[in-house]
Structure formats: structure tokens, C-alpha cells
Design a protein around this motif. Structure first.
Motif, short mmCIF file in Angstrom:
data_model
loop_
_atom_site.label_atom_id
_atom_site.label_comp_id
_atom_site.label_asym_id
_atom_site.label_seq_id
_atom_site.Cartn_x
_atom_site.Cartn_y
_atom_site.Cartn_z
N SER A 296 -54.90 75.00 -36.83
CA SER A 296 -53.72 75.20 -36.16
C SER A 296 -52.47 74.18 -36.74
CB SER A 296 -54.10 74.67 -34.67
OG SER A 296 -53.20 75.27 -33.82
N GLY B 46 -49.48 75.74 -38.85
CA GLY B 46 -48.41 75.79 -38.02
C GLY B 46 -47.40 74.94 -38.78
N SER C 76 -46.14 76.87 -42.19
CA SER C 76 -45.37 78.22 -41.79
C SER C 76 -44.03 77.58 -41.45
CB SER C 76 -46.18 79.04 -40.53
OG SER C 76 -47.59 79.25 -41.18
N GLN C 77 -43.83 76.91 -40.54
CA GLN C 77 -42.58 76.56 -39.96
C GLN C 77 -41.88 75.95 -41.05
OE1 GLN C 77 -41.74 74.77 -36.05
NE2 GLN C 77 -40.17 75.89 -36.91
N SER D 247 -39.68 80.57 -33.97
CA SER D 247 -40.96 79.62 -33.87
C SER D 247 -41.14 79.13 -32.09
CB SER D 247 -41.17 78.59 -34.75
OG SER D 247 -40.22 77.44 -34.39
N PHE E 148 -47.79 83.75 -27.48
CA PHE E 148 -49.00 83.85 -28.13
C PHE E 148 -50.14 82.91 -27.22
CE2 PHE E 148 -46.50 84.49 -31.89
CZ PHE E 148 -46.90 85.85 -32.14
N ALA F 152 -45.88 80.56 -37.38
CA ALA F 152 -45.95 79.04 -37.00
C ALA F 152 -45.97 79.08 -35.32
CB ALA F 152 -44.64 78.38 -37.28
N PHE G 50 -47.42 81.44 -33.53
CA PHE G 50 -48.66 81.91 -33.05
C PHE G 50 -49.71 80.57 -33.17
CE2 PHE G 50 -53.14 82.76 -34.85
CZ PHE G 50 -53.44 83.38 -33.74
N PHE G 51 -49.31 79.64 -34.42
CA PHE G 51 -50.50 78.45 -34.36
C PHE G 51 -50.04 77.52 -33.25
CE2 PHE G 51 -50.42 80.06 -38.90
CZ PHE G 51 -51.88 80.37 -39.00
N TRP G 52 -48.77 77.42 -33.18
CA TRP G 52 -48.42 76.27 -32.00
C TRP G 52 -48.81 76.98 -30.58
CZ3 TRP G 52 -48.04 72.85 -35.02
CH2 TRP G 52 -47.15 72.60 -35.78
#
Lengths: 139, 149
Positions: free
Chosen positions: A74, A78, A81-82, A98, A104, B17, B19-21
Motif C-alpha cells: 500500500s 501508493g 503512483s502519486q 488521487s 475504493f 494511488a 486505490f492504494f490510499w
């Protein structure tokens, strides 16, 4: 005081995106992610020492393994990607997109934690989808 | 010139991002319940430490970091990391002092702050349109509704 902290949280996250915008393109994104994580590690370690100094003593193995897992699946992807997103489409669009994270979170919570979907949540989903469409459409 | 392919990748990674957060918050909630972790900050420390260690392995595998002449990038990445984790800490403090109905809408305003500062200080590089402003506002509103719903 709580309201002040909430505003400071917003300012900090907003500023984080701007600072990343100024950094991207200088060194590789993965290296930048590492540098950024080192800084985060120092801040959070300091906070643990100040606010919860005894928390090391009550750790269980399952907690360590679970949160280590979260760090790998995560935190790392995360943040990478950001930063890559900011590099490619700029901070304004990337940070706004984001921010759809709660969508999600809701989907994952409904699937795995069996949480209920209420009317405000449905309206929230519609708002997020419409917002993401507006940001992504070519103007 | 930003090509369509670059734009698409930018969108995919930014939503990725998110999705991960988003998943993180659920994983943390699950972990606090199942792993009986009563100190969320400690959980964050373990997660960031592991993420940092794995990233370090990745960076070494990719040939290491060459920071020669890149002081500006290093400094801004460091500051970005500090600001991001301060955001987490402030949110933690806000939620411990204020009901989530008050704290959440305020915390979720951060994309608007990014838009404003980006427009003021990076106007040439960050083109701001009404689509982006309205889109960011809708996402902020939607995020708040989902958080409170």
C-alpha cells in the motif's frame, strides 16, 4: 483545536503534492519515493516517541506482520503512483484524482468487511465519478 | 507536448494511488481489529519502515541513487515526505479531538489547496480550468459523503 488540526492536515497534504511537483523529473521517481519515505519515517518515528512512547512494548507479532504487509502493498505503490502521476499530468489533476480514495475504501469495505451502502454513499460515488470525468476530459 | 498516452498513464497512476490510499484505510481498520493493535501510530511506523526498506532494495536493484547536482530534487522530495506524514499526524490529532463529521469535510479539502497554490506559484506549468476546479470540488464532496455515510 481539532478543527485547526483538520485544516493543518489538509494544508499539509495539499502542500505535499506541490512539493512533489517541484521535485519530479530531477531524480528517478523510485529514488524520489525512497527519499520521501525516509522523511516520513523520521516524522512518524518522532511522533511515536512523543505521543505513544510505550507502544513498542505492546506489539504483537500478528500486528507487526500485518502492518509490514500494508507497507509493501500500500504505502510504497501508493506514493510511487502519486509521484509518477504528478510527473505525467501535473499536481492539480493528479492530486484531485488521487483524492478519490474513499471510493475504493468503500468498495473494499463493502466486499471484505460487509459494510452497508447508504444513500449518502451512493450520492458520494456519483459525485466522485462525475468529478473524475471532468478532470480527465480533454479541454 | 503531452501526448494522449502520457495523459492516460497519468490518470491511471493517479487513480491507482487513490486505490492504494483507499485500501490502506480499510487494511488498517481490519488490522487494528484483528491484530489487536491499540496504537495506530505504531502501525503507521511499521508500515512506512517496511515500505522504505523494500523501496531501498528496489532502488539498489535499479542502480542506486545519483544525487550529484540534484540537491533541489532531493530537498523537495524530503519536504514532500515530511508534509505528507504531517498530514497523517494532523488528521490523527483532529479525529481524536473533533467528531468525524467536522474533521472529515475539512481534511478532504486538500485538492483545492493544491489547485490554489499550483495556480498561484506554477501558473505556467499548471493550467487551471473550470473542469478541473469543479471536478476537484465534486471529488472532495463525494469523498466527504462516503466518509460520513
Amino acid at each position: 483545536m481539532g478543527i485547526l488540526f483538520a485544516i493543518l492536515a489538509s494544508l499539509s497534504w495539499g502542500l505535499s503534492g506541490i512539493l512533489a511537483r517541484l521535485a519530479v523529473g530531477s531524480i528517478g521517481t523510485l529514488a524520489g519515493t525512497f527519499i520521501s519515505l525516509v522523511a516520513s519515517l523520521a516524522v512518524i518515528a518522532g511522533a511515536v516517541l512523543v505521543f505513544q512512547p510505550g507502544s513498542f512494548l505492546v506489539l504483537t507479532l500478528s500486528a507487526v506482520l500485518w502492518f509490514a504487509f500494508i507497507g509493501v502493498v500500500s504505502y510504497l505503490p501508493g506514493r510511487y503512483s502519486q509521484y509518477k502521476g504528478i510527473e505525467l499530468i501535473g499536481a492539480s489533476r493528479a492530486v484531485a484524482l488521487s483524492a478519490v480514495g474513499p471510493l475504493f475504501a468503500m468498495v473494499v469495505a463493502v466486499i471484505f468487511l460487509k459494510e452497508a451502502v447508504t444513500m449518502p454513499i451512493l450520492v458520494g460515488i456519483l459525485c466522485i465519478v462525475a468529478g473524475a470525468y471532468l478532470i480527465a476530459r480533454r479541454t | 507536448m503531452i501526448t494522449r498516452k502520457v495523459l492516460l498513464w497519468g490518470y491511471v497512476l493517479s487513480v491507482g494511488a487513490a486505490f492504494f490510499w483507499g485500501s490502506t484505510s480499510v487494511l488498517v481498520r481490519y488490522g487494528v481489529g484483528v491484530a489487536h493493535l491499540t496504537t495506530p501510530l505504531m502501525g503507521a511506523l511499521i508500515a512506512v519502515a517496511t515500505g522504505t526498506a523494500v523501496t531501498f532494495i528496489g532502488v539498489c536493484g535499479a542502480g542506486g541513487i545519483n544525487v550529484a547536482g540534484q540537491r533541489r530534487g532531493v530537498v523537495f522530495y524530503l519536504l514532500s515526505g515530511v508534509a505528507g506524514s504531517l498530514g497523517v499526524l494532523f488528521q490523527f490529532l483532529a479525529l481524536s479531538l473533533t467528531p468525524v463529521t467536522v474533521a472529515s469535510p475539512l481534511v478532504n479539502t486538500y485538492p483545492l489547496f493544491t489547485l490554489l497554490v499550483a495556480h498561484i506559484f506554477m501558473g505556467r506549468r499548471e493550467r487551471l480550468t473550470w473542469s478541473i476546479i469543479i471536478g476537484a470540488t465534486l471529488i472532495m464532496l463525494g469523498g466527504t459523503l462516503i466518509t460520513l455515510g
